[in-house]
Design an enzyme around this catalytic site. Structure first.
Site, PDB file in Angstrom:
ATOM      1  CG  HIS A 145      -8.805   8.220  -0.217  1.00 23.17           C
ATOM      2  ND1 HIS A 145      -8.912   6.884  -0.560  1.00 23.17           N
ATOM      3  CD2 HIS A 145      -7.643   8.334   0.472  1.00 23.17           C
ATOM      4  CE1 HIS A 145      -7.859   6.229  -0.107  1.00 23.17           C
ATOM      5  NE2 HIS A 145      -7.080   7.082   0.529  1.00 23.17           N
ATOM      6  CG  ASP A 197      -0.245  -0.167   2.540  1.00 16.66           C
ATOM      7  OD1 ASP A 197       0.784   0.508   2.728  1.00 16.66           O
ATOM      8  OD2 ASP A 197      -0.701  -0.951   3.392  1.00 16.66           O
ATOM      9  N   PRO A 198       0.345   2.445   0.079  1.00 21.79           N
ATOM     10  CG  PRO A 198      -1.035   4.281  -0.356  1.00 21.79           C
ATOM     11  CD  PRO A 198      -1.080   2.841   0.075  1.00 21.79           C
ATOM     12  CG  ASP A 241     -14.905  -6.430  12.474  1.00 26.24           C
ATOM     13  OD1 ASP A 241     -13.706  -6.120  12.598  1.00 26.24           O
ATOM     14  OD2 ASP A 241     -15.762  -6.166  13.330  1.00 26.24           O
ATOM     15  CG  ASP A 297     -14.055  -4.993  17.137  1.00 27.62           C
ATOM     16  OD1 ASP A 297     -13.839  -5.410  15.977  1.00 27.62           O
ATOM     17  OD2 ASP A 297     -13.604  -5.543  18.161  1.00 27.62           O
ATOM     18  CD  GLU A 314      -7.883  -1.371  -2.098  1.00 25.33           C
ATOM     19  OE1 GLU A 314      -7.938  -0.733  -1.030  1.00 25.33           O
ATOM     20  OE2 GLU A 314      -6.908  -2.061  -2.413  1.00 25.33           O
ATOM     21  CD  GLU A 355      -4.333   1.356  -1.454  1.00 26.43           C
ATOM     22  OE1 GLU A 355      -3.600   1.112  -0.472  1.00 26.43           O
ATOM     23  OE2 GLU A 355      -5.494   1.776  -1.340  1.00 26.43           O
ATOM     24  CE  LYS A 410       2.796  -3.202   5.332  1.00 24.96           C
ATOM     25  NZ  LYS A 410       2.868  -3.882   6.620  1.00 24.96           N
TER      26      LYS A 410
HETATM   27 CA    CA Z   1     -12.454  -5.750  14.248  1.00 20.46          CA
END
Ligand code: CA
Length: 448
Positions: free
Chosen positions: A283, A162-163, A415, A317, A308, A210, A165
């Site tokens: 974004h 991704d940006p 999730d 969560d 994406e 990315e 790494k």
């Molecule tokens: Ca979670």
């Protein structure tokens, strides 16, 4: 997308046709219309063409949506999820192959990420679905059964790219650019052959994920473009009907997409689609997204798409591993409520923004099937994450990525952004892919 919670701080009727349409050695090359469109010819799709009934969400119709518009869902972690005991259901409450459920609700493409070798020397998976070429082939085979094409997302890394790494695979580590370029070509070719052989139908291939100016350990445009070109050459040879896409992130950074596209042009990279991530909370505006993509499309005569996107249907969560998006998370722009209607609005608006862009061909929802593995405690879940790779990273990833995954490994941080609830039941927002074509419901009354 940044995958760990903490890393954000850096911010079958048609089977025979399907098999021949994109297979190795296909002489068709392109579609009947004479232009690649990501659908690999006029194949029958199992996706419904009529409006789905019984949905109570408000979905504003997207005007001028092309008939062939890629409605993708990234489902890279499905196999690790199922191995961990996750079950998926349909809208009638019956257990059903998740790919059938996606196809029934307007999805046309399944996206799969591919890592070179996401395993340590003892064969323990790094997590994040342990997504290798074999998993991509297995998903491609299952998806094709329901008329779903594949978006193959090469990271050219052994783990998340991704940006933040773009780590070189361990087996390519000490190679110079030319040798690495050969490996990119071979790996791309071998993986696509494997997918074709399994019966997967490749509609689009990303040469990098990315890649904001870096890829596979390369940090200059000469190297990045050479690797992209090698990947592209392999795609053209093995899947001549498929679209070749490049993928970048951060459309909100002024001028960057124009510069990336200019570099690709100057280095003569052979690609069809300029793709972007677009997470509404990070974004920038939708108007800017449409504008920067249209600019590339108009300047270089390219197709564009959102590769994406996602949004939270709840602030909560569900797997004892904190999420990137929550009520307490900082640095987010909360454009929509964290509710099923909010998620539906976010997805609808991204589809609208992509359709408004010049040569806009589609939108792909990121990891719509990545839900809790369902244990009653973090310890129960952790055992599954470690064994089957259903968390974002396992402890075994430390050998490869000691500074990020190796420190912060754990469960799923998204999730609450899936298109299925914690029990594997599809959310009404999944039907947005279908309902944007028709419009649905009445606008909620404005709060006084
Ligand atoms: Ca979670």
């Amino acid at each position: 997308m940044k995958k760990g919670l903490f890393s954000i701080t850096v911010l079958t009727v048609a089977m025979s046709l399907l098999l021949s349409a994109c297979g190795e050695g296909s002489e068709k090359g392109q579609n009947v219309s004479g232009e690649r469109d990501g659908f690999c010819g006029d194949l029958e799709s199992f996706a419904p063409t009529g409006k789905l009934e019984g949905n109570e969400l408000f979905v504003e119709k997207v005007e001028n949506l092309p008939e062939k518009f890629i409605m993708g869902v990234d489902a890279s972690s499905v196999i690790a999820e199922e191995d961990s005991g996750v079950k998926y259901y349909n809208f009638d409450g019956a257990e059903q192959d998740v790919f059938k459920t996606l196809a029934e609700n307007g999805v046309t493409h399944i996206r799969v990420r591919v890592w070179v070798c996401p395993y340590d020397e003892n064969g323990n998976g790094y997590g994040g679905g342990n997504c290798d070429a074999e998993k991509a082939a297995e998903i491609g085979k299952r998806a094709a059964k329901y008329g779903l094409r594949l978006i193959v997302d090469f990271h050219y890394s052994d783990f998340w790219a991704d940006p933040g790494k773009q780590m070189v695979p361990k087996s390519w580590k000490n190679m110079g650019l030319d040798a690495k370029s050969d490996e990119v070509y071979k790996f791309t070719k071998d993986t696509l052959k494997k997918i074709n052989k399994a019966g997967g139908v490749v509609g689009l291939v990303q040469v990098g994920n990315e890649t904001n100016g870096t890829l596979c350990g390369e940090t200059g445009w000469d190297g990045v473009c050479e690797l992209m070109s090698s990947g592209s050459r392999a795609v053209r040879e093995v899947c001549p009907e498929a679209l070749v896409a490049v993928h970048f992130a951060n459309p909100e950074h002024s001028g960057t997409y124009a510069e990336y596209a200019k570099q690709l042009s100057e280095h003569d990279v052979d690609y069809d689609v300029f793709g972007s991530s677009y997470y509404p909370f990070w974004h920038g505006t939708l108007e800017n997204l449409t504008s920067v993509l249209s600019n590339v499309a108009n300047t270089y005569n390219k197709k564009v798409m959102v590769l994406e996107t996602s949004y939270a249907y709840t602030p909560d969560d569900t797997d004892f591993n904190g999420n990137t998006v929550s009520d307490s998370a900082t640095g987010l722009t909360k454009n929509y409520p964290f509710s099923v209607q909010g998620q539906a609005d976010a997805l609808r608006d991204v589809i609208d923004a992509a359709a408004k862009a010049t040569n806009g061909i589609g939108v792909c929802y990121w990891e719509g099937t990545w839900i809790t593995v369902g244990g009653a405690s973090r310890e129960e879940n952790k055992a599954l994450w470690e064994k089957y790779g259903s968390g974002w990273a396992s402890s075994y990833s430390a050998a490869y990525d000691p500074n990020d995954a190796g420190k912060y490994y754990g469960g799923c941080a998204v999730d609450n952004q899936a298109l299925f609830d914690r029990d594997g039941v599809p959310l009404p927002s999944l039907q947005v892919f279908n309902l944007v074509r028709y419009g649905n419901g009445t606008p909620p009354e404005a709060e006084e």
